[in-house]
Design an enzyme around this catalytic site. Structure first.
Site, short mmCIF file in Angstrom:
data_model
loop_
_atom_site.label_atom_id
_atom_site.label_comp_id
_atom_site.label_asym_id
_atom_site.label_seq_id
_atom_site.Cartn_x
_atom_site.Cartn_y
_atom_site.Cartn_z
N CYS B 113 0.89 -1.17 0.00
CA CYS B 113 0.00 0.00 0.00
C CYS B 113 0.92 1.21 0.00
O CYS B 113 1.55 1.51 1.00
CB CYS B 113 -0.91 0.02 1.23
SG CYS B 113 -1.78 1.58 1.43
N CYS B 116 -0.57 4.49 2.31
CA CYS B 116 -0.52 4.45 3.78
C CYS B 116 0.14 3.14 4.14
O CYS B 116 1.33 3.00 3.91
CB CYS B 116 -1.88 4.70 4.43
SG CYS B 116 -3.33 4.04 3.61
N SER B 117 -0.59 2.17 4.67
CA SER B 117 -0.01 0.83 4.85
C SER B 117 -1.16 -0.16 4.99
O SER B 117 -1.14 -1.02 5.86
CB SER B 117 0.92 0.75 6.06
OG SER B 117 2.05 1.59 5.88
N CYS B 118 -2.16 -0.04 4.12
CA CYS B 118 -3.32 -0.92 4.19
C CYS B 118 -2.86 -2.38 4.11
O CYS B 118 -1.93 -2.70 3.36
CB CYS B 118 -4.29 -0.62 3.05
SG CYS B 118 -4.99 1.04 3.16
#
Lengths: 194, 207
Positions: B113, B116-118
């Site tokens: 991701c 963001c850091s999904c």
């Protein structure tokens, strides 16, 4: 918005990746910041798009320096500051983002589409590295709340979402690695037929 | 070590974090949200324990092992990941819609991701530090083969690399290749072989 968070393809972070096993949280505050942030959005004080956009609005140095859970903490603090210190639960009660749409999708699997040269000052989920690029529709995902308005208290305005595959050469030019692609999930508003 | 000494040691450890401004800010936020009735400190402890123990890559490993041993399940999983994963009682936040992509000798999939850091929490738990690192987020879309080689995974030039950037609410899980040496192994034995990194796509499973 163009910003530190939109880092796909950036040359600013050249570090090598070394794998390691690790704990879920490195310090107690990380765990508590994680749960508190979820409690804040879970109680409907803000929606997830506002939460993500508040992360994007952090100072770039803070974004990098405070780390992942530090950003979560900073996001909630910023939203509370925006609301003059008020914490108002119940404003958002629907946490699922999928929505049934009456309108049929504009694009079909295998359509060749181009992303718009779209670069709003606010929140968007169109990454910069796939802006103004041509790709092929791989998957249709139905209707989803549109983050670009939802992050700004401008309504859900759900749209069809598509997985669009971009060839490495289209994204990075002739120096791209061979036989590599990136597939990105994009809202219908970001796309037009190529 | 006496109990007293242990206590002193713990205290020292806590003392290190006392000087971290983020710890102080978190305490302030906790006081505010508890005062406002959004959560209790006891509930926070319970949720932390759940994420440290129950929600993790073991869930994803069960999904993969079942797909390896049950061809009909594998077909359902690839056709509709969300429903097939829910068959095993797995679901929740950050797993609203799941897509499972299959690694083969011809195609290697890897998840990121960039914005963001999904990450698919219900099947993999919370993301490891490297997944959230700017280096991974920025580089794996531009030079996936190089990044994978740093993880010790060198792909044949003929293997196509597909990077999936989970930029909306759809979350991805990689179905790794089953090692040839595991013929005849049962589901539980197989699940023990399945690693988090293989389900993100930065590793293969050796056996």
């Amino acid at each position: 918005m163009d910003g530190i968070h939109d880092m796909g393809g950036s040359h600013d972070f050249p570090a090598s990746l070394t794998e390691r096993d690790e704990k879920v949280f490195h310090a107690e505050w990380e765990a508590r910041a994680f749960v508190l942030s979820n409690a804040f959005t879970g109680a409907g004080c803000a929606n997830v798009d506002q939460f993500r956009h508040a992360i994007e609005r952090l100072d770039p140095e803070v974004y990098i320096g405070d780390g992942y859970f530090g950003r979560w903490l900073g996001s909630v603090e910023l939203m509370i500051t925006d609301a003059n210190g008020q914490v108002a639960p119940g404003r958002y009660t629907e946490h699922r983002a999928a929505r049934e749409l009456v309108a049929p999708p504009l694009f079909a699997v295998d359509d060749i589409v181009k992303t718009k040269n779209y670069n709003p000052p606010g929140h968007t989920r169109l990454p910069g590295y796939v802006r103004n690029r041509t790709g092929r529709v791989e998957l249709l995902h139905g209707g989803w709340v549109y983050p670009d308005t939802h992050a700004h208290h401008e309504g859900e305005n759900p749209e069809h979402v598509y997985s669009v595959r971009f060839d490495g050469n289209e994204l990075w030019g002739a120096d791209a690695e061979p036989s590599a692609s990136v597939t990105v999930d994009l809202f219908e508003s970001y796309l037009e037929l190529a | 070590m006496t109990h007293e000494h242990e206590h002193e040691h713990e205290h020292e450890h806590e003392h290190e974090h006392e000087h971290d401004p983020r710890a102080i800010r978190t305490e302030a936020l906790e006081r505010l949200l508890v005062d406002q009735g959004l959560i209790t400190s006891a509930a926070i402890d319970t949720i932390i324990e759940r994420y440290e123990t129950d929600v993790g890559p073991l869930n994803g490993a069960r999904v993969v092992a079942k797909a390896w041993t049950d061809p009909e399940y594998r077909a359902r999983l690839l056709a509709d990941g969300t429903t097939a994963i829910a068959e095993l009682g797995i679901g929740g936040p950050q797993g609203e819609k799941m897509v499972v992509v299959e690694n083969t000798p011809a195609v290697h999939n890897v998840i990121v991701c960039t914005l963001c850091s999904c990450y698919p929490w219900p099947v993999l738990g919370l993301p490891p530090a490297w997944y959230k690192d700017p280096a991974y987020r920025s580089r794996v879309v531009r030079e996936p083969r190089k990044v994978l080689s740093e993880f010790g995974l060198t792909l044949d030039d003929n293997t196509e690399v597909r990077v999936w950037d989970s930029s909306a609410e759809i979350r991805y899980l990689v179905l790794p290749e089953r090692p040839a040496s595991t013929t005849g192994a049962d589901e539980r034995t197989l699940a023990e072989l399945v690693t988090r990194d293989a389900m993100i796509g930065v590793a293969r499973i050796d056996a």
